[in-house]
Design a protein around this motif. Structure first.
Motif, PDB file in Angstrom:
ATOM      1  N   TYR A 167      21.610  20.874  13.741  1.00 33.74           N
ATOM      2  CA  TYR A 167      22.650  21.754  13.222  1.00 33.74           C
ATOM      3  C   TYR A 167      23.404  22.389  14.383  1.00 33.74           C
ATOM      4  N   GLN A 203      25.799  25.760  15.245  1.00 34.74           N
ATOM      5  CA  GLN A 203      26.211  27.065  14.730  1.00 34.74           C
ATOM      6  C   GLN A 203      27.201  27.717  15.681  1.00 34.74           C
ATOM      7  N   GLY A 210      29.691  33.566  14.335  1.00 31.33           N
ATOM      8  CA  GLY A 210      30.185  34.114  13.084  1.00 31.33           C
ATOM      9  C   GLY A 210      30.114  33.175  11.897  1.00 31.33           C
ATOM     10  N   LYS A 211      29.484  32.025  12.094  1.00 33.49           N
ATOM     11  CA  LYS A 211      29.393  31.043  11.015  1.00 33.49           C
ATOM     12  C   LYS A 211      27.939  30.643  10.767  1.00 33.49           C
ATOM     13  N   GLY A 212      27.715  30.019   9.639  1.00 30.06           N
ATOM     14  CA  GLY A 212      26.407  29.477   9.352  1.00 30.06           C
ATOM     15  C   GLY A 212      26.199  28.143  10.051  1.00 30.06           C
ATOM     16  N   PRO A 213      24.961  27.695  10.171  1.00 36.05           N
ATOM     17  CA  PRO A 213      24.693  26.385  10.776  1.00 36.05           C
ATOM     18  C   PRO A 213      25.387  25.273  10.001  1.00 36.05           C
ATOM     19  N   PHE A 236      25.572  21.115   9.441  1.00 38.89           N
ATOM     20  CA  PHE A 236      24.852  19.854   9.599  1.00 38.89           C
ATOM     21  C   PHE A 236      25.621  18.916  10.529  1.00 38.89           C
ATOM     22  N   ASP A 263      21.135  13.626  10.960  1.00 38.29           N
ATOM     23  CA  ASP A 263      19.707  13.661  10.659  1.00 38.29           C
ATOM     24  C   ASP A 263      19.083  12.304  10.961  1.00 38.29           C
ATOM     25  N   PHE A 304      20.659  23.759  16.904  1.00 36.98           N
ATOM     26  CA  PHE A 304      19.286  23.888  16.429  1.00 36.98           C
ATOM     27  C   PHE A 304      18.762  22.523  16.006  1.00 36.98           C
ATOM     28  N   LYS A 326      10.260  23.424   2.743  1.00 34.52           N
ATOM     29  CA  LYS A 326      11.061  24.198   3.675  1.00 34.52           C
ATOM     30  C   LYS A 326      11.443  23.396   4.912  1.00 34.52           C
ATOM     31  N   THR A 327      12.587  23.760   5.467  1.00 35.50           N
ATOM     32  CA  THR A 327      13.052  23.222   6.736  1.00 35.50           C
ATOM     33  C   THR A 327      12.767  24.273   7.807  1.00 35.50           C
ATOM     34  N   ILE A 328      12.117  23.850   8.895  1.00 32.12           N
ATOM     35  CA  ILE A 328      11.726  24.760   9.975  1.00 32.12           C
ATOM     36  C   ILE A 328      12.692  24.575  11.132  1.00 32.12           C
ATOM     37  N   PHE A 329      13.222  25.689  11.610  1.00 30.79           N
ATOM     38  CA  PHE A 329      14.202  25.663  12.694  1.00 30.79           C
ATOM     39  C   PHE A 329      13.575  26.089  14.015  1.00 30.79           C
ATOM     40  N   GLY A 330      14.086  25.520  15.075  1.00 29.97           N
ATOM     41  CA  GLY A 330      13.745  25.977  16.402  1.00 29.97           C
ATOM     42  C   GLY A 330      14.601  27.163  16.805  1.00 29.97           C
ATOM     43  N   ALA A 331      14.426  27.612  18.049  1.00 30.31           N
ATOM     44  CA  ALA A 331      15.115  28.814  18.524  1.00 30.31           C
ATOM     45  C   ALA A 331      16.554  28.544  18.912  1.00 30.31           C
TER      46      ALA A 331
END
Lengths: 113, 113
Positions: free
Chosen positions: B36, B38, B41-44, B46, B49, B89, B100-105
């Motif tokens: 993803y 980001q 000011g915006k969401g991640p 896609f 994949d 990310f 669930k989808t797990i995100f990194g830092a």
């Protein structure tokens, strides 16, 4: 074709108050997930809704609750707000089956004072 | 435990060069991986994949490589442009972890003109 929409975009609340955030999923999507994103960190999974039920929950206290409506839209409620709840709250929608990508809204920036 | 981590928190590249963003994941049962982007000011958003039965997938100017032997994921961006500046990310799904989808830092990419 509208993507994921969230409201409000910004919100300021006082400790102890309650807040409701709203999300409309992308057209054709039936699953809604909520994430909390602290500044400088990756999104953390709160919970996921499918068929109007909470399908999975992350490591968040019961103060965080949600709802999904028949039209697939969703709400996130947080009770007894703490300063540490200040974050960007992201809603993501997807198609119900496992392993489909999330489509995110631009989030609600919650500040707790 | 559950974690998707990144080798570098920031990456600075010259406009026109290729960028490589790396990610290590810890759960060998993970079978679906997503990148993803980001912007502020915006969401991640896609990007691309890949499923665990593949080791490479290409999109427009982007390529994702998966090395299951060492549990490593990378995102390659060809001819990096100023508009590519963002936080990237990697994220994973694993069937033992539910839906669930797990995100990194995240890795912040700076593109120098």
């Amino acid at each position: 074709d509208a993507g994921v929409t969230q409201s409000p975009t910004h919100l300021i609340k006082t400790r102890g108050q309650q807040v409701t955030l709203r999300c409309s999923p992308k057209s054709g999507h039936d699953t809604v997930s909520w994430y909390q994103q602290a500044l400088g960190q990756g999104p953390q999974f709160i919970f996921q809704y499918y068929e109007e039920e909470e399908r999975q929950r992350g490591n968040f206290p019961d103060r965080f609750s949600g709802h999904q409506f028949p039209n697939y839209s969703s709400e996130l409620n947080v009770n007894a707000l703490l300063l540490g709840d200040s974050a960007l709250y992201l809603c993501a929608s997807s198609v119900g089956q496992y392993n489909s990508p999330l489509h995110f809204g631009n989030g609600t920036r919650l500040t707790v004072t | 435990g559950e974690s998707v981590g990144l080798h570098l928190p920031t990456l600075s590249v010259q406009e026109g060069d290729n960028s490589i963003i790396n990610c290590a994941y810890s759960n060998s049962a993970s079978d679906y991986f997503i990148w993803y982007k980001q912007e502020s000011g915006k969401g991640p958003q896609f990007i691309i994949d890949i499923r665990s039965n593949m080791d490479k997938r290409q999109g427009q100017r982007v390529t994702v490589l998966l090395n299951k032997t060492v549990k490593h994921l990378s995102l390659q961006i060809a001819a990096t442009q100023p508009g590519d500046s963002a936080v990237y990310f990697c994220a994973e799904n694993n069937p033992t972890g539910g839906f669930k989808t797990i995100f990194g830092a995240g890795t912040r990419l700076f593109v120098k003109a």
